[in-house]
Design an enzyme around this catalytic site. Sequence first.
Site, PDB file in Angstrom:
ATOM      1  N   ARG A  35       4.570   0.480  -6.146  1.00 58.74           N
ATOM      2  CA  ARG A  35       3.215   0.911  -5.786  1.00 58.74           C
ATOM      3  C   ARG A  35       2.472   1.340  -7.040  1.00 58.74           C
ATOM      4  NH1 ARG A  35       1.540   4.203  -0.439  1.00 58.74           N
ATOM      5  NH2 ARG A  35       2.493   2.281   0.323  1.00 58.74           N
ATOM      6  N   LYS A  71      11.927   3.148  -3.902  1.00 53.85           N
ATOM      7  CA  LYS A  71      10.509   2.888  -4.125  1.00 53.85           C
ATOM      8  C   LYS A  71      10.159   3.250  -5.554  1.00 53.85           C
ATOM      9  CE  LYS A  71       8.112   1.913  -1.122  1.00 53.85           C
ATOM     10  NZ  LYS A  71       7.606   0.652  -0.521  1.00 53.85           N
ATOM     11  N   ASP A 110       4.245  -3.910  -3.580  1.00 52.94           N
ATOM     12  CA  ASP A 110       3.783  -2.933  -2.608  1.00 52.94           C
ATOM     13  C   ASP A 110       2.288  -2.761  -2.845  1.00 52.94           C
ATOM     14  OD1 ASP A 110       4.921  -0.955  -0.527  1.00 52.94           O
ATOM     15  OD2 ASP A 110       3.687   0.357  -1.757  1.00 52.94           O
ATOM     16  N   SER A 141       4.751 -11.251   0.305  1.00 52.26           N
ATOM     17  CA  SER A 141       5.451 -10.904   1.540  1.00 52.26           C
ATOM     18  C   SER A 141       4.488 -10.619   2.690  1.00 52.26           C
ATOM     19  CB  SER A 141       6.332  -9.668   1.306  1.00 52.26           C
ATOM     20  OG  SER A 141       5.531  -8.551   0.936  1.00 52.26           O
ATOM     21  N   THR A 145       5.414 -10.129   6.764  1.00 54.27           N
ATOM     22  CA  THR A 145       5.139  -8.780   7.269  1.00 54.27           C
ATOM     23  C   THR A 145       4.226  -8.859   8.483  1.00 54.27           C
ATOM     24  OG1 THR A 145       5.369  -7.785   5.073  1.00 54.27           O
ATOM     25  CG2 THR A 145       4.176  -6.518   6.731  1.00 54.27           C
ATOM     26  N   GLY A 175      -7.716  -1.413   8.530  1.00 50.14           N
ATOM     27  CA  GLY A 175      -7.235  -1.970   7.266  1.00 50.14           C
ATOM     28  C   GLY A 175      -7.258  -3.487   7.340  1.00 50.14           C
ATOM     29  N   VAL A 179      -2.350  -7.927   4.918  1.00 50.99           N
ATOM     30  CA  VAL A 179      -1.554  -7.967   6.144  1.00 50.99           C
ATOM     31  C   VAL A 179      -2.439  -7.823   7.376  1.00 50.99           C
ATOM     32  CG1 VAL A 179       0.285  -6.848   7.476  1.00 50.99           C
ATOM     33  CG2 VAL A 179       0.515  -7.107   5.000  1.00 50.99           C
ATOM     34  N   ASP A 196     -12.323  -1.209   7.638  1.00 46.02           N
ATOM     35  CA  ASP A 196     -11.797  -1.108   6.279  1.00 46.02           C
ATOM     36  C   ASP A 196     -12.721  -0.213   5.473  1.00 46.02           C
ATOM     37  OD1 ASP A 196      -9.619  -2.961   4.580  1.00 46.02           O
ATOM     38  OD2 ASP A 196     -11.190  -2.061   3.345  1.00 46.02           O
TER      39      ASP A 196
END
Length: 345
Positions: A35, A71, A110, A141, A145, A175, A179, A196
């Site tokens: 992240r 993480k 991330d 990903s 996801t 959001g 994704v 968003d």
Amino acid sequence: MRHEQVTVRRGTRSGLPIAVAVHSRALGPAVGGVRMRRYADWRDGVEDALRLSEAMTYKTAAAGLPFGGAKSVIALGPDTEPTPRLRQAALEDLGDLIEELGGGYTAGPDVGTGPADMAVLRTRTTHVVCLPEEQGGTGSSSGPTAAGVVAALRAAARAVLGTESLTGRTVLISGYGSVGALVARALTDARVLVSDIDPAKQEEAGQDGHGWIRPEDVLKTRCDIFVPAAVGGILTPDTVPGLACRLIVGPANNQLTDDSVADLLAARGITYVPDFVASAGGVIYITSRDLLGLSHEDAYARVTALGATVGSLLAEPRPPLRAALSLAEVRLTGAERTNEHLMAI
């Protein structure tokens, strides 16, 4: 302290605070994303790494994966601009740290990072997944996801609303990023509302045929299914009373400020599918492909099997969060006992 290993250092190239938190390797080598985001204080970034790595342990355990949880966080200052040069320097600093762990932690993307950043990490360590497709990697990903979220959502709809079909139902997605947008586009039988913090996303949402909700109105908008797909920490004792939905299923990490919020949701008749279950599609697919050597078809079959997992959790008399935590802890405890036995031999 519940973590196996936590390393925090100032990057020698970038000067940025970098944290790697390894929560558990009871089930196998740890995996977890990188992240990169702004924080008011670098210690907030360390706290993020601690919380998210623990969530990753439960995510991999509940999904039945032979991996632990970790993480990484690269903490930008509140006014720091991640220029290409600074970004590369920070990723090289992190790559060196990951390499020092000797394979105990494998990193992926991330919030704030993607496959191109993983390619930079790869110049300093081999313990990286999600390299760009043109470099032979699995790429982003986001697709798996989102596919996992959709499988979980439809299974939850069947259990709570009586059918997987969303015809006549309203789904609100908070959001509209990589994704959230894919989830929205997959729900072709639903009335989809999106929100968003980036107002520029409104035009994109309109072109995709979705309604728009202002961010400040999200938690009080009536809908059948609420999908948190942005940052976590939005479900709190203060926000739960204003919710107007029957079901919550989404990929955002750490949606609850603490586990007691799940009880508040249950008391209001709102079914909450734990985020570490709903969001597991990405780590299932990437580890299946990059670390376990499965084919695309077999890896995606594992992703869509999240629907069966959610169906089983919602069939239990216990609240879904408790059922999911119990499932993960049984697997973790069994692995720890096995490891202790092997060490004693």
